[in-house]
Design an enzyme around this catalytic site. Structure first.
Site, PDB file in Angstrom:
ATOM      1  N   ILE A  33       8.351 -13.761   8.941  1.00  0.00           N
ATOM      2  CA  ILE A  33       7.924 -13.905  10.303  1.00  0.00           C
ATOM      3  C   ILE A  33       9.413 -14.384  11.206  1.00  0.00           C
ATOM      4  CG2 ILE A  33       5.636 -14.328   9.932  1.00  0.00           C
ATOM      5  CD1 ILE A  33       6.124 -17.119  11.021  1.00  0.00           C
ATOM      6  N   ASP A  34      10.414 -14.752  10.525  1.00  0.00           N
ATOM      7  CA  ASP A  34      11.537 -15.692  11.260  1.00  0.00           C
ATOM      8  C   ASP A  34      12.418 -14.536  11.767  1.00  0.00           C
ATOM      9  OD1 ASP A  34      10.555 -18.069  10.602  1.00  0.00           O
ATOM     10  OD2 ASP A  34      11.861 -18.263   9.079  1.00  0.00           O
TER      11      ASP A  34
ATOM     12  N   GLY B  93      10.202 -21.705  12.717  1.00  0.00           N
ATOM     13  CA  GLY B  93      11.608 -21.171  12.812  1.00  0.00           C
ATOM     14  C   GLY B  93      12.422 -22.568  11.967  1.00  0.00           C
TER      15      GLY B  93
ATOM     16  N   ARG C  14       0.772  -1.206   0.155  1.00  0.00           N
ATOM     17  CA  ARG C  14       0.190   0.078  -0.055  1.00  0.00           C
ATOM     18  C   ARG C  14       0.915   1.283   0.181  1.00  0.00           C
ATOM     19  NH1 ARG C  14      -1.861   2.904   4.746  1.00  0.00           N
ATOM     20  NH2 ARG C  14      -3.700   4.189   4.275  1.00  0.00           N
TER      21      ARG C  14
ATOM     22  N   ARG D 156       1.787 -17.317  10.958  1.00  0.00           N
ATOM     23  CA  ARG D 156       1.804 -16.619   9.706  1.00  0.00           C
ATOM     24  C   ARG D 156       0.805 -15.676   9.361  1.00  0.00           C
ATOM     25  NH1 ARG D 156       5.690 -19.716   5.820  1.00  0.00           N
ATOM     26  NH2 ARG D 156       3.934 -19.816   4.250  1.00  0.00           N
TER      27      ARG D 156
HETATM   28  O1  F6P Z   1       8.093 -17.884   6.645  1.00  0.00           O
HETATM   29  C1  F6P Z   1       9.301 -18.610   7.320  1.00  0.00           C
HETATM   30  C2  F6P Z   1       8.597 -20.022   7.666  1.00  0.00           C
HETATM   31  O2  F6P Z   1       7.665 -19.425   8.332  1.00  0.00           O
HETATM   32  C3  F6P Z   1       9.567 -20.692   8.401  1.00  0.00           C
HETATM   33  O3  F6P Z   1       9.641 -20.328   9.842  1.00  0.00           O
HETATM   34  C4  F6P Z   1       9.135 -22.080   7.982  1.00  0.00           C
HETATM   35  O4  F6P Z   1       9.815 -23.008   8.238  1.00  0.00           O
HETATM   36  C5  F6P Z   1       8.634 -21.936   6.677  1.00  0.00           C
HETATM   37  O5  F6P Z   1       8.271 -20.570   6.439  1.00  0.00           O
HETATM   38  C6  F6P Z   1       7.384 -22.753   6.317  1.00  0.00           C
HETATM   39  O6  F6P Z   1       6.776 -22.503   5.151  1.00  0.00           O
HETATM   40  P1  F6P Z   1       5.890 -23.224   4.309  1.00  0.00           P
HETATM   41  O7  F6P Z   1       5.141 -24.145   4.775  1.00  0.00           O
HETATM   42  O8  F6P Z   1       5.216 -21.970   3.382  1.00  0.00           O
HETATM   43  O9  F6P Z   1       6.912 -23.986   3.334  1.00  0.00           O
END
Ligand code: F6P
Length: 322
Positions: A126-127, A170, A20, A255
């Site tokens: 988010i990490d 994570g 935005r 997330r």
């Molecule tokens: O966005 C980072 C993250 O949340 C990691 O902590 C996690 O391991 C990963 O994404 C999982 O992502 P996805 O399930 O979309 O592959």
């Protein structure tokens, strides 16, 4: 001038605030913005269309990303990046803003280095594990979501005098795990960057708590911990000690959700600043914050060592659990 914006990798609350701000700031400078759909795949497929202030109305509040996101294998091929730069130039695009994490910034760095196409990153994961910045979009929201969930688990853990192992996100970062553990008063934390969080150390920590009169405990486990995750540790503790424990995996609820004020504010500031700097001819950097101040970091820094939770913070978990 015309810029393109995309979101890439795992979505993070606050990404919409950044989109935005990009659109509104460009509008204020009489410039145009193309939204690229589905992350880097949208560059490969040339799936882009104009975004206006009106198409970005009321997107500050929801989590996720209005542009969709994903991880794109095709973009690992140099020829794809050359083609993408050519397609963007042919479409009259003067610069690209990539909102994402380490993988997305690596792609941005390669795209810029190999083709000279102007790229700017906005940290969205988010990490909270991007070098050079104290925070990334989505971390604060994810942290608060995890803490809220564990507060509820604490109620039932106390009521039943049980041990709970709670797995947080994570894959290779303990930032969420350690900060969550502090904020919810966990008895222990296990996370990927730690060398001390062995099974034996966990057992002696829990035993010490029991001897001090604790009848319920919460252990926060990062999904990427060497132990193999909360279910594995749970099985082992059950086999070895016959404990009536429970395992909860918080998973992707971390997330989603409406971004906190902090994630909205940084998304807005970084989005606007990225446009202003691109318009001024700057590129090959990503936005960040250091000691409360907005900073820009050279794209190449994405290859530096990723930030890990401070050791003192992890050690404090044990002290506060006394
Ligand atoms: O966005 C980072 C993250 O949340 C990691 O902590 C996690 O391991 C990963 O994404 C999982 O992502 P996805 O399930 O979309 O592959």
């Amino acid at each position: 001038m015309r810029f393109a914006v995309l979101t890439s990798g795992g979505d993070a609350p606050g990404m919409n605030a950044a989109i935005r701000a990009v659109v509104h700031q460009a509008d204020a400078l009489c410039m145009e913005v193309y939204g690229v759909w589905r992350g880097l795949q949208g560059l490969v497929d040339q799936e882009w269309r104009p975004l206006t202030s009106r198409t970005c109305a009321n997107i500050l509040q929801p989590g996720g990303t209005i542009l969709n996101t994903g991880r794109c294998q095709a973009f690992h091929l140099p020829a794809m990046r050359v083609q993408a730069a050519r397609d963007l130039r042919d479409a009259g695009v003067d610069g690209l803003i990539i909102i994402g994490g380490n993988g997305s910034f690596t792609a941005a760095e390669l795209l810029h280095r190999e083709t000279g196409f102007p790229c700017v990153g906005i940290p969205g994961t988010i990490d909270n594990d991007i070098p050079g910045t104290d925070r990334t979009l989505g971390f604060d929201t994810a942290l608060n979501t995890a803490v809220g969930a564990i507060d509820r688990i604490r109620d039932t853990a106390s009521a039943h005098e049980r041990l709970f192992l709670v797995e947080v996100m994570g894959r290779s970062s303990g930032m969420i795990a350690v900060n969550t553990a502090i904020a919810c008063g966990a008895e222990a934390v296990l996370y990927p960057e730690s060398e001390q969080d062995t099974y034996e150390a966990l057992v002696s920590q829990l035993r010490a708590g029991w001897e001090r009169g604790k009848r319920s405990s919460i252990v926060v486990v990062a999904e990427g911990d060497q132990s193999g995750g909360a279910f594995k540790i749970g099985e082992r503790l059950r086999d070895d000690y016959g404990l009536d424990l429970r395992v909860v995996v918080l998973g992707h609820i971390q997330r989603g959700g409406s971004p906190t004020a902090l994630d909205r504010i940084w998304g807005s500031r970084w989005g606007a600043e990225a446009v202003k700097r691109l318009a001024a001819g700057e590129s090959a950097f990503y936005m960040g914050v250091k000691a409360g101040e907005l900073v820009s970091i050279p794209l190449g820094k994405v290859h530096d060592q990723r930030p890990a939770p401070p050791k003192e913070l992890a050690a404090l978990v044990g002290v506060l659990a006394r």
